[in-house]
Every structure is written in C-alpha cells, then in structure tokens.
Write a protein that holds these residues in place. Structure first.
Motif, mmCIF file in Angstrom:
data_model
loop_
_atom_site.group_PDB
_atom_site.id
_atom_site.type_symbol
_atom_site.label_atom_id
_atom_site.label_comp_id
_atom_site.label_asym_id
_atom_site.label_seq_id
_atom_site.Cartn_x
_atom_site.Cartn_y
_atom_site.Cartn_z
ATOM 1 N N SER A 121 42.634 6.837 67.411
ATOM 2 C CA SER A 121 43.108 6.921 66.021
ATOM 3 C C SER A 121 42.602 5.751 65.190
ATOM 4 O O SER A 121 42.171 5.930 64.041
ATOM 5 C CB SER A 121 44.643 6.967 65.992
ATOM 6 O OG SER A 121 45.107 8.123 66.640
ATOM 7 N N VAL A 122 42.632 4.554 65.762
ATOM 8 C CA VAL A 122 42.135 3.365 65.054
ATOM 9 C C VAL A 122 40.630 3.489 64.818
ATOM 10 O O VAL A 122 40.133 3.213 63.723
ATOM 11 C CB VAL A 122 42.470 2.077 65.848
ATOM 12 C CG1 VAL A 122 41.777 0.862 65.254
ATOM 13 C CG2 VAL A 122 43.978 1.870 65.897
ATOM 14 N N ALA A 126 39.976 5.961 62.077
ATOM 15 C CA ALA A 126 40.344 5.394 60.774
ATOM 16 C C ALA A 126 39.236 4.465 60.275
ATOM 17 O O ALA A 126 38.901 4.476 59.079
ATOM 18 C CB ALA A 126 41.670 4.647 60.875
ATOM 19 N N ALA A 170 36.528 6.601 58.970
ATOM 20 C CA ALA A 170 36.913 7.203 57.683
ATOM 21 C C ALA A 170 36.712 6.211 56.539
ATOM 22 O O ALA A 170 36.251 6.581 55.460
ATOM 23 C CB ALA A 170 38.364 7.677 57.741
ATOM 24 N N TRP A 219 39.388 11.189 55.719
ATOM 25 C CA TRP A 219 40.688 10.830 56.287
ATOM 26 C C TRP A 219 41.361 12.002 56.977
ATOM 27 O O TRP A 219 42.276 11.818 57.779
ATOM 28 C CB TRP A 219 41.602 10.246 55.210
ATOM 29 C CG TRP A 219 41.261 8.819 54.981
ATOM 30 C CD1 TRP A 219 40.470 8.311 53.994
ATOM 31 C CD2 TRP A 219 41.634 7.724 55.801
ATOM 32 N NE1 TRP A 219 40.342 6.959 54.135
ATOM 33 C CE2 TRP A 219 41.049 6.567 55.242
ATOM 34 C CE3 TRP A 219 42.393 7.593 56.948
ATOM 35 C CZ2 TRP A 219 41.223 5.307 55.802
ATOM 36 C CZ3 TRP A 219 42.570 6.342 57.493
ATOM 37 C CH2 TRP A 219 41.978 5.207 56.924
ATOM 38 N N PRO A 262 41.003 11.502 61.122
ATOM 39 C CA PRO A 262 41.971 10.699 61.884
ATOM 40 C C PRO A 262 43.407 11.223 61.752
ATOM 41 O O PRO A 262 44.182 11.140 62.715
ATOM 42 C CB PRO A 262 41.838 9.291 61.310
ATOM 43 C CG PRO A 262 41.084 9.423 60.056
ATOM 44 C CD PRO A 262 40.298 10.686 60.135
ATOM 45 N N ILE A 263 43.750 11.781 60.617
ATOM 46 C CA ILE A 263 45.099 12.326 60.451
ATOM 47 C C ILE A 263 45.296 13.532 61.358
ATOM 48 O O ILE A 263 46.302 13.643 62.066
ATOM 49 C CB ILE A 263 45.364 12.686 58.970
ATOM 50 C CG1 ILE A 263 45.457 11.403 58.142
ATOM 51 C CG2 ILE A 263 46.624 13.539 58.825
ATOM 52 C CD1 ILE A 263 45.460 11.620 56.638
ATOM 53 N N THR A 309 45.306 12.385 65.126
ATOM 54 C CA THR A 309 46.539 11.678 65.469
ATOM 55 C C THR A 309 47.718 12.649 65.538
ATOM 56 O O THR A 309 48.549 12.561 66.451
ATOM 57 C CB THR A 309 46.821 10.548 64.457
ATOM 58 O OG1 THR A 309 45.698 9.643 64.463
ATOM 59 C CG2 THR A 309 48.086 9.783 64.813
#
Length: 163
Positions: A53-54, A57, A60, A69, A72-73, A76
């Motif tokens: 996830s990091v 991000a 992104a 974005w 990653p959204i 996650t």
C-alpha cells in the motif's frame, strides 16, 4: 518527488524485508509447524501488505494524477476486506491458538493503527461475515480435535472485532 520516492523505497522494504526474514526463519528445523511472529511481523501480521500500500501510494504521487490514487485505494481495500480476513482464517486453521494469541496482540495491517480501524469496521457490520466464517472454522477445528475448550473462540472475536 522526494516524498514519493521515499514512499516507494519504504514500501519496497516493508514488503520484501519481512518476507526475507520469514524465509530465513523457515529454513530452521525448529520453525517447522510454527507461525512466524518475528522481525517486522511483530508490528503487524500483514506488514508486507502494508508495504504494498505504501509503495503504491508513492507511485500514485509520482504519477501526479488524481486517477492514479484509485490503484492504492482499491488494492488496500482488497487487503482489508478480502485478503487479510481470508488469510487470517487460513492461518487460524493451520496454527490454531498460536496464531490466535499472536493476532490478538498484533496490529493487522498498519502498525499501531489498524486494530482500532478494524474494530470500527466490525461494529459497523462491514466485516461481520468474515468474523462468522472464521468463528465457524475455529469451532469446527476444535470439535474435530475433540476439544471442548472454546477459548480460541474468544480470541477470534477479539482479533476480528465484535460480531
């Protein structure tokens, strides 16, 4: 751009570093049949997913697009609502109380943060089907083993939130 690059590097480390630590640990004969709880996994049971996830991000931010974005959204959310509950169910079935004890003391995804978030989601009803599924598997595991001590059931509810 420096923040984005730092996130990409940090995410890569959080994903790959713990996996290398676990790989080294699994080589030991004394590890056989046990759940790995060391290294960075002592901070979150799914620290490698947090690393993903990091990392995403960071990408992104580098893409400099609001649409980036979504990745990653979406990823996650997939971890939180699908991968983590399914993997926890599997790990509980495979390692039993050892995993239950570990999971009850350890954050799920984000070190020091995810456990309160998971409780809120559970109370809102968003995670309840997974809780019931996990509880049924744990109960079946104990019944098949001929055990009448359902202490693990309390651990499952504590780990995953209130049903």
């Amino acid at each position: 751009d420096w923040v984005a690059v730092a996130l990409v590097l940090l995410g890569s480390y959080l994903n790959s570093g713990p996996e290398l630590q676990r790989w080294q640990w699994k080589k030991k004969l004394s590890s056989k049949g046990h759940c790995y709880t060391g290294g960075l996994f002592r901070y979150a049971t799914h620290i490698n997913y947090f690393g993903d996830s990091v990392l995403l991000a960071g990408w992104a931010i580098l893409a400099a697009s609001i649409f980036a974005w979504g990745i990653p959204i979406f990823v996650t959310a997939g971890f939180v609502f699908f991968h983590i509950p399914a993997l926890d169910t599997y790990l509980l079935k495979r390692y039993g109380q050892e995993f239950g004890n570990y999971a009850s003391k350890t954050a799920k995804l984000i070190p020091f943060i995810y456990k309160p978030l998971q409780t809120i989601l559970s109370l809102s009803g968003l995670l309840n089907p997974t809780i019931h599924q996990t509880a049924r598997i744990a109960k079946r595991h104990f019944v098949q083993a001929g055990k009448k001590d359902y202490k693990i059931m309390e651990t499952v509810v504590f780990c995953h939130g209130m049903p």
